[in-house]
Design an enzyme around this catalytic site. Structure first.
Site, PDB file in Angstrom:
ATOM      1  CB  SER A   1      47.031  41.776  51.835  1.00 21.06           C
ATOM      2  OG  SER A   1      47.928  42.683  51.021  1.00 21.06           O
TER       3      SER A   1
ATOM      4  CE1 TYR B   1      42.036  43.506  50.851  1.00 22.79           C
ATOM      5  CE2 TYR B   1      44.115  44.585  50.982  1.00 22.79           C
ATOM      6  CZ  TYR B   1      43.425  43.457  50.628  1.00 22.79           C
ATOM      7  OH  TYR B   1      43.952  42.630  49.652  1.00 22.79           O
TER       8      TYR B   1
HETATM    9  N1  LIG Z   1      45.446  40.996  43.660  1.00 20.11           N
HETATM   10  C1  LIG Z   1      46.280  41.649  44.478  1.00 20.11           C
HETATM   11  O1  LIG Z   1      47.091  42.519  44.077  1.00 20.11           O
HETATM   12  C2  LIG Z   1      46.139  41.264  45.993  1.00 20.11           C
HETATM   13  C3  LIG Z   1      47.214  41.496  46.814  1.00 20.11           C
HETATM   14  C4  LIG Z   1      47.384  41.066  48.171  1.00 20.11           C
HETATM   15  C5  LIG Z   1      45.992  40.017  48.671  1.00 20.11           C
HETATM   16  N2  LIG Z   1      45.002  39.997  47.574  1.00 20.11           N
HETATM   17  C6  LIG Z   1      44.019  38.870  48.127  1.00 20.11           C
HETATM   18  O2  LIG Z   1      44.000  37.769  47.285  1.00 20.11           O
HETATM   19  C7  LIG Z   1      42.676  37.295  47.482  1.00 20.11           C
HETATM   20  C8  LIG Z   1      42.188  37.028  46.127  1.00 20.11           C
HETATM   21  O3  LIG Z   1      42.222  38.158  45.445  1.00 20.11           O
HETATM   22  P1  LIG Z   1      42.669  38.443  43.869  1.00 20.11           P
HETATM   23  O4  LIG Z   1      43.532  39.403  43.504  1.00 20.11           O
HETATM   24  O5  LIG Z   1      42.425  37.104  43.197  1.00 20.11           O
HETATM   25  O6  LIG Z   1      41.050  39.131  43.432  1.00 20.11           O
HETATM   26  P2  LIG Z   1      39.852  38.904  42.175  1.00 20.11           P
HETATM   27  O7  LIG Z   1      40.431  38.416  40.899  1.00 20.11           O
HETATM   28  O8  LIG Z   1      39.167  39.998  42.322  1.00 20.11           O
HETATM   29  O9  LIG Z   1      39.037  37.773  42.757  1.00 20.11           O
HETATM   30  C9  LIG Z   1      38.263  37.778  43.929  1.00 20.11           C
HETATM   31  C10 LIG Z   1      37.444  36.453  44.189  1.00 20.11           C
HETATM   32  O10 LIG Z   1      36.906  36.579  45.495  1.00 20.11           O
HETATM   33  C11 LIG Z   1      35.241  36.207  44.932  1.00 20.11           C
HETATM   34  N3  LIG Z   1      34.526  36.979  46.038  1.00 20.11           N
HETATM   35  C12 LIG Z   1      34.497  38.344  46.107  1.00 20.11           C
HETATM   36  N4  LIG Z   1      33.375  38.718  47.006  1.00 20.11           N
HETATM   37  C13 LIG Z   1      32.778  37.652  47.194  1.00 20.11           C
HETATM   38  C14 LIG Z   1      31.761  37.526  47.745  1.00 20.11           C
HETATM   39  N5  LIG Z   1      30.919  38.152  48.350  1.00 20.11           N
HETATM   40  N6  LIG Z   1      31.129  36.022  48.025  1.00 20.11           N
HETATM   41  C15 LIG Z   1      31.980  35.013  47.656  1.00 20.11           C
HETATM   42  N7  LIG Z   1      33.116  35.269  46.841  1.00 20.11           N
HETATM   43  C16 LIG Z   1      33.407  36.653  46.770  1.00 20.11           C
HETATM   44  C17 LIG Z   1      35.185  36.335  43.709  1.00 20.11           C
HETATM   45  O11 LIG Z   1      34.247  35.654  43.038  1.00 20.11           O
HETATM   46  P3  LIG Z   1      32.820  36.186  42.505  1.00 20.11           P
HETATM   47  O12 LIG Z   1      32.664  37.471  42.061  1.00 20.11           O
HETATM   48  O13 LIG Z   1      32.341  34.970  41.354  1.00 20.11           O
HETATM   49  O14 LIG Z   1      32.058  36.080  43.673  1.00 20.11           O
HETATM   50  C18 LIG Z   1      36.402  36.270  43.203  1.00 20.11           C
HETATM   51  O15 LIG Z   1      36.638  34.638  42.776  1.00 20.11           O
HETATM   52  C19 LIG Z   1      41.836  38.407  48.205  1.00 20.11           C
HETATM   53  O16 LIG Z   1      41.543  37.950  49.356  1.00 20.11           O
HETATM   54  C20 LIG Z   1      42.683  39.633  48.236  1.00 20.11           C
HETATM   55  O17 LIG Z   1      42.476  40.417  49.148  1.00 20.11           O
HETATM   56  C21 LIG Z   1      45.065  40.319  46.522  1.00 20.11           C
END
Ligand SMILES: NC(=O)c1ccc[n+]([C@@H]2O[C@H](COP(=O)([O-])OP(=O)(O)OC[C@H]3O[C@@H](n4cnc5c(N)ncnc54)[C@H](OP(=O)(O)O)[C@@H]3O)[C@@H](O)[C@H]2O)c1
Length: 258
Positions: free
Chosen positions: A137, A149
């Site tokens: 991130s 985080y």
């Molecule tokens: N959205 C943002 O603004 C942003 C910015 C920078 C970086 N990121 C990074 O991007 C990545 C994806 O995030 P996103 O934005 O797509 O968020 P999201 O929509 O909340 O998706 C998160 C995913 O992670 C899985 N997950 C969470 N906890 C888990 C666990 N204990 N075991 C297995 N799977 C788990 C969830 O699946 P289940 O609930 O089905 O397990 C879901 O598929 C993350 O690493 C996040 O830190 C996001």
């Protein structure tokens, strides 16, 4: 010719779904890893029907050591691409947060990334081919709110950069993707209010995936998605770190998120 296999963690929502769709369209078979079995099955059916991919569903909670070991075994059996995407943030103050949630965050954002990367590399190096994408991130590049985080994502960047040096002159590439705010379930799941966030700061999943794979093709190690975040992170490197910290403190004031 058998299709190469991409294993993606966290494909049931947001960025992970974007990676899964893109790799399926690009001719990969998939292994999908997350907790929500219904959503995994729905996505698998979509990718089989629409992209002709063979899809394995591997339900796992990456906070659980036995589940992580199960996924590591699958990775060890051989994948061409590993996307360590699953991750989450928390809201509230560090000192009043439930410690088990903070530990779970470290397990998913850091331990799973290390364990699955460790499992993937021997077979990739034997084949002299492979790609590992670790989703970090912008929060891992700039000091700011969300101590645990941000620290977890700084670890991902540092880990990836260290390994990239070791993997130079092999056919294996490792990359840290650093997006800013993406429209996914991420903030809602964390209970973080994004009210008032300027629209120019929001990124779309498909654009982030496209930027990431363009960066992978150019063998970039740290991939920052979006021109606004490229400018911010370049400025963040030029300005003294204590000033960046002060600016972030002012911008994030009152949100109660350490
Ligand atoms: N959205 C943002 O603004 C942003 C910015 C920078 C970086 N990121 C990074 O991007 C990545 C994806 O995030 P996103 O934005 O797509 O968020 P999201 O929509 O909340 O998706 C998160 C995913 O992670 C899985 N997950 C969470 N906890 C888990 C666990 N204990 N075991 C297995 N799977 C788990 C969830 O699946 P289940 O609930 O089905 O397990 C879901 O598929 C993350 O690493 C996040 O830190 C996001």
């Amino acid at each position: 010719m058998p299709r190469p296999v991409a294993l993606i963690t966290g494909p049931t929502s947001g960025l992970g779904t974007g990676f899964a769709r893109r790799y399926a369209v690009d001719g990969y078979d998939l292994v999908l890893v997350a907790r929500d079995v219904d959503r995994l099955e729905r996505l698998a059916a979509e990718l089989r029907d629409e992209a002709g991919a063979a899809v394995e569903v591997l339900p796992a909670d990456l906070t659980d050591a036995a589940d992580r070991a199960k996924v590591a075994d699958r990775v060890r059996a051989g994948v061409r691409v590993l996307v360590n995407n699953a991750g989450f943030a928390t809201s509230g103050e560090f000192w009043t947060s439930d410690y088990t949630v903070l530990q779970a965050q470290l397990d998913v954002n850091v331990t799973a990334v290390m364990q699955l990367t460790h499992a993937a590399l021997p077979a990739m190096l034997d084949a002299d081919a492979g790609t590992i994408i670790n989703v970090a991130s912008v929060a891992g590049l700039l000091p700011g709110r969300g101590s645990t985080y941000s620290a977890s994502k700084a670890w991902v960047v540092s880990f990836t950069e260290g390994l990239a040096n070791g993997l130079a002159r092999t056919g294996v590439g490792i990359h840290a993707l650093c997006p800013g705010f993406i429209r996914t379930e991420f903030h809602e799941r964390a209970g973080i209010s994004m009210d008032g966030t300027p629209s120019f700061l929001w990124l779309e999943v498909d654009d982030v995936v496209r930027d990431c794979l363009a960066g992978v093709a150019k063998n970039k190690v740290v991939i920052v998605s979006g021109p606004q975040y490229k400018a911010l992170t370049i400025a963040g490197r030029l300005v003294p770190r204590n000033l960046v910290r002060r600016i972030n403190k002012t911008v994030g004031k009152g949100r109660g998120r350490t």
